[in-house]
Write a protein that holds these residues in place. Structure first.
Motif, PDB file in Angstrom:
ATOM      1  N   VAL A   1      14.678  13.502  -8.333  1.00 16.61           N
ATOM      2  CA  VAL A   1      13.673  12.896  -7.075  1.00 16.61           C
ATOM      3  C   VAL A   1      12.367  12.921  -7.739  1.00 16.61           C
ATOM      4  CG1 VAL A   1      12.843  13.158  -4.759  1.00 16.61           C
ATOM      5  CG2 VAL A   1      15.478  13.952  -5.405  1.00 16.61           C
ATOM      6  N   GLU A   2      11.786  11.761  -7.979  1.00 20.11           N
ATOM      7  CA  GLU A   2      10.657  11.531  -8.594  1.00 20.11           C
ATOM      8  C   GLU A   2       9.260  11.496  -7.543  1.00 20.11           C
ATOM      9  OE1 GLU A   2      11.643   8.380 -11.307  1.00 20.11           O
ATOM     10  OE2 GLU A   2      12.880   9.675 -12.310  1.00 20.11           O
ATOM     11  N   GLY A   3       9.695  11.140  -6.582  1.00 19.62           N
ATOM     12  CA  GLY A   3       8.578  10.937  -5.469  1.00 19.62           C
ATOM     13  C   GLY A   3       9.177  10.481  -4.045  1.00 19.62           C
ATOM     14  N   VAL A   4       8.892  11.113  -3.220  1.00 20.05           N
ATOM     15  CA  VAL A   4       8.885  10.898  -1.784  1.00 20.05           C
ATOM     16  C   VAL A   4       7.789  10.461  -0.675  1.00 20.05           C
ATOM     17  CG1 VAL A   4      10.050  11.880   0.183  1.00 20.05           C
ATOM     18  CG2 VAL A   4      10.897  12.426  -1.983  1.00 20.05           C
ATOM     19  N   ARG A   5       7.959   9.394  -0.093  1.00 23.22           N
ATOM     20  CA  ARG A   5       7.094   9.056   0.919  1.00 23.22           C
ATOM     21  C   ARG A   5       7.684   9.030   2.350  1.00 23.22           C
ATOM     22  NH1 ARG A   5       1.876   9.482  -0.958  1.00 23.22           N
ATOM     23  NH2 ARG A   5       0.851   7.562   0.184  1.00 23.22           N
TER      24      ARG A   5
ATOM     25  N   GLU B   1      11.211   6.883   1.793  1.00 23.11           N
ATOM     26  CA  GLU B   1      11.098   6.457   0.724  1.00 23.11           C
ATOM     27  C   GLU B   1      11.318   7.160  -0.571  1.00 23.11           C
ATOM     28  OE1 GLU B   1       8.856   1.992   2.082  1.00 23.11           O
ATOM     29  OE2 GLU B   1       8.027   3.332   0.434  1.00 23.11           O
ATOM     30  N   LEU B   2      12.305   6.942  -1.098  1.00 18.67           N
ATOM     31  CA  LEU B   2      12.790   8.056  -2.194  1.00 18.67           C
ATOM     32  C   LEU B   2      12.641   7.362  -3.736  1.00 18.67           C
ATOM     33  CD1 LEU B   2      16.126   9.495  -0.582  1.00 18.67           C
ATOM     34  CD2 LEU B   2      14.076  10.792  -0.949  1.00 18.67           C
ATOM     35  N   ASP B   3      12.013   7.876  -4.412  1.00 18.66           N
ATOM     36  CA  ASP B   3      11.988   7.361  -5.893  1.00 18.66           C
ATOM     37  C   ASP B   3      12.773   8.218  -6.776  1.00 18.66           C
ATOM     38  OD1 ASP B   3      11.027   5.807  -8.104  1.00 18.66           O
ATOM     39  OD2 ASP B   3       9.027   6.715  -7.962  1.00 18.66           O
ATOM     40  N   LEU B   4      13.778   7.628  -7.267  1.00 24.48           N
ATOM     41  CA  LEU B   4      14.937   8.502  -7.756  1.00 24.48           C
ATOM     42  C   LEU B   4      15.206   8.189  -8.963  1.00 24.48           C
ATOM     43  CD1 LEU B   4      17.560   7.816  -4.670  1.00 24.48           C
ATOM     44  CD2 LEU B   4      16.210  10.265  -5.299  1.00 24.48           C
ATOM     45  N   ALA B   5      15.836   8.924 -10.020  1.00 27.01           N
ATOM     46  CA  ALA B   5      16.319   8.725 -11.426  1.00 27.01           C
ATOM     47  C   ALA B   5      17.331   7.566 -11.310  1.00 27.01           C
ATOM     48  CB  ALA B   5      16.948   9.994 -11.879  1.00 27.01           C
TER      49      ALA B   5
END
Lengths: 77, 77
Positions: free
Chosen positions: A33-37, B43-47
């Protein structure tokens, strides 16, 4: 008719809620999980014939703080 | 890759935030606002390669309180 408004913090504005979620997901064992907004979604049930301009005005006046937040509108969602 | 999760209160669950927005819009002179529901968007930034099943698990374990909230997932948004 329906309209849906998304309100998100602008890029570059610190998002402590999203950061807390990211940290909690890591703690639960979710990897990558690299980023969450985190933002808001507002679903409006409007009288027929309400225009997108009216919804834009609602966003500018009440729904979003345009100094730090951006919004997007989907009509008829 | 990106994923977007919407978390809304289930139908029938009182939504005081939405009700406050509805009232405030009325006070600002917007007519015909019949209902407002407010929820969260995450909003999730995922692998790369993260599956929708993993995101569902995140929702069940952390992102939504499934007793009172429903969620929907959009992958690759």
């Amino acid at each position: 008719m329906k309209a849906r408004v998304h309100v998100m913090l602008k890029t570059g504005v610190l998002d402590p809620q999203g950061e807390a979620v990211r940290h909690a997901l890591g703690g639960l064992g979710f990897e990558g999980v690299e980023g969450v907004r985190q933002g808001k979604v507002i679903e409006l049930d409007l009288a027929d014939g309400t225009t997108e301009e009216t919804v834009t005005e609602m966003c500018e006046k009440l729904l979003a703080n345009t100094v730090i937040e951006s919004y997007s509108i989907e009509m008829g969602a």
